[in-house]
Structure formats: structure tokens, C-alpha cells
Design a protein around this motif. Structure first.
Motif, PDB file in Angstrom:
ATOM      1  N   ASP A 290       0.811  -1.218   0.000  1.00 28.92           N
ATOM      2  CA  ASP A 290       0.000   0.000   0.000  1.00 28.92           C
ATOM      3  C   ASP A 290       0.847   1.272   0.000  1.00 28.92           C
ATOM      4  O   ASP A 290       0.324   2.373  -0.021  1.00 28.92           O
ATOM      5  CB  ASP A 290      -0.926   0.017   1.235  1.00 28.92           C
ATOM      6  CG  ASP A 290      -1.937  -1.120   1.179  1.00 28.92           C
ATOM      7  OD1 ASP A 290      -2.298  -1.536   0.057  1.00 28.92           O
ATOM      8  OD2 ASP A 290      -2.338  -1.601   2.252  1.00 28.92           O
ATOM      9  N   GLU A 291       2.135   1.117   0.073  1.00 27.42           N
ATOM     10  CA  GLU A 291       3.041   2.274   0.134  1.00 27.42           C
ATOM     11  C   GLU A 291       3.828   2.358  -1.181  1.00 27.42           C
ATOM     12  O   GLU A 291       3.734   1.497  -2.024  1.00 27.42           O
ATOM     13  CB  GLU A 291       4.003   2.117   1.328  1.00 27.42           C
ATOM     14  CG  GLU A 291       3.304   1.958   2.669  1.00 27.42           C
ATOM     15  CD  GLU A 291       2.551   3.193   3.133  1.00 27.42           C
ATOM     16  OE1 GLU A 291       2.913   4.311   2.716  1.00 27.42           O
ATOM     17  OE2 GLU A 291       1.593   3.047   3.916  1.00 27.42           O
ATOM     18  N   HIS A 292       4.609   3.418  -1.299  1.00 26.10           N
ATOM     19  CA  HIS A 292       5.416   3.587  -2.515  1.00 26.10           C
ATOM     20  C   HIS A 292       6.884   3.723  -2.134  1.00 26.10           C
ATOM     21  O   HIS A 292       7.506   4.752  -2.364  1.00 26.10           O
ATOM     22  CB  HIS A 292       4.934   4.801  -3.313  1.00 26.10           C
ATOM     23  CG  HIS A 292       3.509   4.667  -3.747  1.00 26.10           C
ATOM     24  ND1 HIS A 292       3.123   3.818  -4.750  1.00 26.10           N
ATOM     25  CD2 HIS A 292       2.376   5.240  -3.279  1.00 26.10           C
ATOM     26  CE1 HIS A 292       1.805   3.884  -4.906  1.00 26.10           C
ATOM     27  NE2 HIS A 292       1.331   4.728  -4.015  1.00 26.10           N
ATOM     28  N   PHE A 293       7.409   2.683  -1.535  1.00 24.87           N
ATOM     29  CA  PHE A 293       8.803   2.705  -1.104  1.00 24.87           C
ATOM     30  C   PHE A 293       9.714   2.375  -2.274  1.00 24.87           C
ATOM     31  O   PHE A 293       9.508   1.391  -2.964  1.00 24.87           O
ATOM     32  CB  PHE A 293       9.029   1.688   0.014  1.00 24.87           C
ATOM     33  CG  PHE A 293       8.214   1.933   1.249  1.00 24.87           C
ATOM     34  CD1 PHE A 293       8.216   3.174   1.876  1.00 24.87           C
ATOM     35  CD2 PHE A 293       7.445   0.926   1.797  1.00 24.87           C
ATOM     36  CE1 PHE A 293       7.468   3.394   3.016  1.00 24.87           C
ATOM     37  CE2 PHE A 293       6.697   1.136   2.940  1.00 24.87           C
ATOM     38  CZ  PHE A 293       6.707   2.376   3.556  1.00 24.87           C
ATOM     39  N   LYS A 294      10.727   3.217  -2.463  1.00 32.11           N
ATOM     40  CA  LYS A 294      11.716   2.940  -3.511  1.00 32.11           C
ATOM     41  C   LYS A 294      12.886   2.143  -2.938  1.00 32.11           C
ATOM     42  O   LYS A 294      13.443   1.282  -3.592  1.00 32.11           O
ATOM     43  CB  LYS A 294      12.232   4.247  -4.102  1.00 32.11           C
ATOM     44  CG  LYS A 294      11.188   4.991  -4.928  1.00 32.11           C
ATOM     45  CD  LYS A 294      11.839   6.157  -5.673  1.00 32.11           C
ATOM     46  CE  LYS A 294      10.849   6.878  -6.545  1.00 32.11           C
ATOM     47  NZ  LYS A 294      10.184   7.991  -5.900  1.00 32.11           N
ATOM     48  N   THR A 295      13.264   2.480  -1.678  1.00 35.07           N
ATOM     49  CA  THR A 295      14.432   1.838  -1.077  1.00 35.07           C
ATOM     50  C   THR A 295      14.106   1.351   0.332  1.00 35.07           C
ATOM     51  O   THR A 295      13.713   2.135   1.188  1.00 35.07           O
ATOM     52  CB  THR A 295      15.632   2.818  -1.023  1.00 35.07           C
ATOM     53  OG1 THR A 295      15.876   3.318  -2.342  1.00 35.07           O
ATOM     54  CG2 THR A 295      16.889   2.131  -0.508  1.00 35.07           C
TER      55      THR A 295
ATOM     56  N   SER B 237      11.641 -12.861  -1.278  1.00 35.70           N
ATOM     57  CA  SER B 237      10.213 -12.663  -1.516  1.00 35.70           C
ATOM     58  C   SER B 237       9.947 -11.286  -2.151  1.00 35.70           C
ATOM     59  O   SER B 237       9.169 -11.159  -3.101  1.00 35.70           O
ATOM     60  CB  SER B 237       9.484 -12.798  -0.173  1.00 35.70           C
ATOM     61  OG  SER B 237       8.135 -12.563  -0.330  1.00 35.70           O
ATOM     62  N   PHE B 238      10.628 -10.265  -1.642  1.00 38.51           N
ATOM     63  CA  PHE B 238      10.431  -8.902  -2.152  1.00 38.51           C
ATOM     64  C   PHE B 238      10.976  -8.752  -3.572  1.00 38.51           C
ATOM     65  O   PHE B 238      10.450  -7.959  -4.343  1.00 38.51           O
ATOM     66  CB  PHE B 238      11.080  -7.879  -1.216  1.00 38.51           C
ATOM     67  CG  PHE B 238      10.172  -7.444  -0.095  1.00 38.51           C
ATOM     68  CD1 PHE B 238       9.347  -8.346   0.553  1.00 38.51           C
ATOM     69  CD2 PHE B 238      10.135  -6.123   0.312  1.00 38.51           C
ATOM     70  CE1 PHE B 238       8.504  -7.954   1.584  1.00 38.51           C
ATOM     71  CE2 PHE B 238       9.292  -5.713   1.329  1.00 38.51           C
ATOM     72  CZ  PHE B 238       8.477  -6.627   1.970  1.00 38.51           C
ATOM     73  N   ARG B 239      12.020  -9.483  -3.910  1.00 47.94           N
ATOM     74  CA  ARG B 239      12.558  -9.420  -5.281  1.00 47.94           C
ATOM     75  C   ARG B 239      11.511  -9.856  -6.298  1.00 47.94           C
ATOM     76  O   ARG B 239      11.474  -9.346  -7.414  1.00 47.94           O
ATOM     77  CB  ARG B 239      13.805 -10.298  -5.402  1.00 47.94           C
ATOM     78  CG  ARG B 239      15.022  -9.622  -4.826  1.00 47.94           C
ATOM     79  CD  ARG B 239      16.293 -10.369  -5.161  1.00 47.94           C
ATOM     80  NE  ARG B 239      17.410  -9.674  -4.540  1.00 47.94           N
ATOM     81  CZ  ARG B 239      18.413 -10.264  -3.930  1.00 47.94           C
ATOM     82  NH1 ARG B 239      18.474 -11.587  -3.875  1.00 47.94           N
ATOM     83  NH2 ARG B 239      19.385  -9.563  -3.386  1.00 47.94           N
TER      84      ARG B 239
ATOM     85  N   PRO C 174       9.672  -6.013  -7.681  1.00 48.97           N
ATOM     86  CA  PRO C 174      10.939  -6.092  -8.432  1.00 48.97           C
ATOM     87  C   PRO C 174      11.660  -4.757  -8.630  1.00 48.97           C
ATOM     88  O   PRO C 174      12.869  -4.752  -8.859  1.00 48.97           O
ATOM     89  CB  PRO C 174      10.530  -6.707  -9.773  1.00 48.97           C
ATOM     90  CG  PRO C 174       9.054  -6.497  -9.877  1.00 48.97           C
ATOM     91  CD  PRO C 174       8.527  -6.442  -8.492  1.00 48.97           C
ATOM     92  N   THR C 175      10.956  -3.628  -8.518  1.00 50.34           N
ATOM     93  CA  THR C 175      11.638  -2.338  -8.731  1.00 50.34           C
ATOM     94  C   THR C 175      12.199  -1.749  -7.432  1.00 50.34           C
ATOM     95  O   THR C 175      12.929  -0.761  -7.469  1.00 50.34           O
ATOM     96  CB  THR C 175      10.680  -1.309  -9.363  1.00 50.34           C
ATOM     97  OG1 THR C 175       9.587  -1.096  -8.471  1.00 50.34           O
ATOM     98  CG2 THR C 175      10.175  -1.775 -10.719  1.00 50.34           C
ATOM     99  N   MET C 176      11.853  -2.342  -6.313  1.00 54.55           N
ATOM    100  CA  MET C 176      12.336  -1.818  -5.032  1.00 54.55           C
ATOM    101  C   MET C 176      13.821  -2.128  -4.847  1.00 54.55           C
ATOM    102  O   MET C 176      14.274  -3.237  -5.108  1.00 54.55           O
ATOM    103  CB  MET C 176      11.535  -2.425  -3.871  1.00 54.55           C
ATOM    104  CG  MET C 176      11.913  -1.823  -2.527  1.00 54.55           C
ATOM    105  SD  MET C 176      11.034  -2.625  -1.160  1.00 54.55           S
ATOM    106  CE  MET C 176       9.395  -2.029  -1.429  1.00 54.55           C
ATOM    107  N   ARG C 177      14.559  -1.118  -4.405  1.00 50.74           N
ATOM    108  CA  ARG C 177      15.969  -1.327  -4.077  1.00 50.74           C
ATOM    109  C   ARG C 177      16.049  -1.795  -2.620  1.00 50.74           C
ATOM    110  O   ARG C 177      15.339  -1.278  -1.759  1.00 50.74           O
ATOM    111  CB  ARG C 177      16.768  -0.033  -4.235  1.00 50.74           C
ATOM    112  CG  ARG C 177      16.727   0.513  -5.641  1.00 50.74           C
ATOM    113  CD  ARG C 177      17.593   1.750  -5.854  1.00 50.74           C
ATOM    114  NE  ARG C 177      17.785   2.585  -4.693  1.00 50.74           N
ATOM    115  CZ  ARG C 177      18.881   3.325  -4.463  1.00 50.74           C
ATOM    116  NH1 ARG C 177      19.873   3.329  -5.325  1.00 50.74           N
ATOM    117  NH2 ARG C 177      18.989   4.069  -3.390  1.00 50.74           N
TER     118      ARG C 177
END
Length: 194
Positions: free
Chosen positions: A39-44, A65-67, A71-74
Motif C-alpha cells: 500500500d506504500e510507494h517505497f523505492k528503497t 520474496s520482495f525481489r 521487483p523495482t524496489m531497491r
């Protein structure tokens, strides 16, 4: 209870935990974390890496799991600068070379990894042994995160991950202790901001 007593009690609880129980609790924590993050927009996202043999929360499972899910999250992890109580932060990718430090904690190799500045981080997964109803935590006593968290942006989310539910109160909180914004356990997400 005071930090030293809580540290001892929760290290013992973790030591006595059944292996299957740990795997199940790790999976539930990962699910609850994914629900929150979607629900959030975390980049990193910054995460600790688990100390080998310590039965700490398996953040490698979270990373894998997050990868897939984001997939765009650092994803970044800390590197302790030898001889100090300071940390630097580096990206963790499938190609990151990890080195194990003197405390048996895997770290990104600072020579070959891409550095991340604290102000680039949107959410920090904070290691802990116990936490209370106000969001204060008992860590391992090194003070690394108490030094690191003030370097992040004011809107950076400080999130604990805990195998166990909260305790009533940590009695010896001091001015250097930074409360968590949230804490995720296998059963729920605690929100200390409201």
C-alpha cells in the motif's frame, strides 16, 4: 522490566524455539510486511541481515520474496565500519558479494557494492529482541541503529520485526532511544504513530 533482563529473556526464548515454529513465524512476518508495503510507494528498503546461528528473523527470506513481489524496489543492508560504531549502507542484489564480519553477520562487501545514502532510504527494518507498547525496543546493546536512524529522513519509516508480541514497558528508556513507527509480528502490525 529493564533492557538487560529483557535481552536475556528474549535471547533465551529464541534459543528454545522449535525450528518449525521459527520457519512458520518468519513466513507470517514476511506476509504481514508484504501487506503493509504493497500500500506504500517505497523505492528503497533497508534491512538488517541475520546473524548466523542466532535464530534471528530470516531477512534473506524477506529479500527473496520482495525481489519477486516488488521487483523495482531497491534493498540495502548495513556494513559496520571496522573499529567504530558507525554503519555504511550498500545495495543487496543477486550479485552482491557478502562477507561475514566478526559477529557472524553477513554484510555487503564495501569494495564491490553500490553505496546508498541514509537520506535515500524510505523504510528501515530494525533488529530487536523485544519492544513495548510505546514502540521502544531492546536491541543488542551496540547502539548502531540509534546512531543510524537520525541520519534518515524524518518521513523514513522505522519498522521493527519481532517473533514475539510486545511487553508492557521497557523501564530504562533514555534520550538516545528512538521509538519505532511500527512493528510487525507473526500475528499483527503495531502502529505507534497514532
Amino acid at each position: 522490566m529493564k533492557k538487560a533482563a529483557l535481552r536475556k529473556e528474549f535471547l533465551q526464548k529464541r534459543k528454545e524455539a522449535d525450528e518449525r515454529w521459527l520457519v512458520e513465524k518468519n513466513a507470517l512476518i514476511t506476509q504481514n510486511l508484504e501487506k503493509y508495503v504493497q500500500d506504500e510507494h517505497f523505492k528503497t528498503l533497508h534491512t538488517f541481515l541475520p546473524q548466523l546461528g542466532s535464530r534471528e528473523i530470516d531477512t534473506f527470506f524477506i529479500i527473496e520474496s520482495f525481489r519477486i513481489t516488488f521487483p523495482t524496489m531497491r534493498i540495502a543492508a548495513p556494513y559496520i565500519i571496522p573499529g567504530t560504531r558507525e554503519m555504511e549502507h550498500f545495495l543487496v542484489t543477486p550479485f552482491t558479494h557478502l562477507v561475514v564480519n566478526q559477529w557472524k553477520i553477513p554484510e555487503p562487501d564495501p569494495v564491490s557494492s553500490e553505496k546508498v545514502r541514509p537520506e535515500e532510504i524510505d523504510i528501515v527494518l530494525v533488529p530487536l529482541l523485544a519492544f513495548d507498547r510505546k514502540g521502544y525496543r531492546v536491541g543488542y546493546g551496540g547502539g548502531y541503529y540509534d546512531r543510524f536512524l537520525p541520519q534518515t529522513r524524518p518521513d523514513c519509516i522505522k519498522m521493527g520485526l519481532s517473533l514475539f508480541e510486545e511487553v508492557d514497558e521497557i523501564q530504562d528508556v533514555d534520550e538516545y532511544d528512538i521509538p519505532l513507527d511500527l512493528c510487525i509480528t507473526p500475528t499483527r502490525t503495531y502502529d505507534f504513530k497514532n
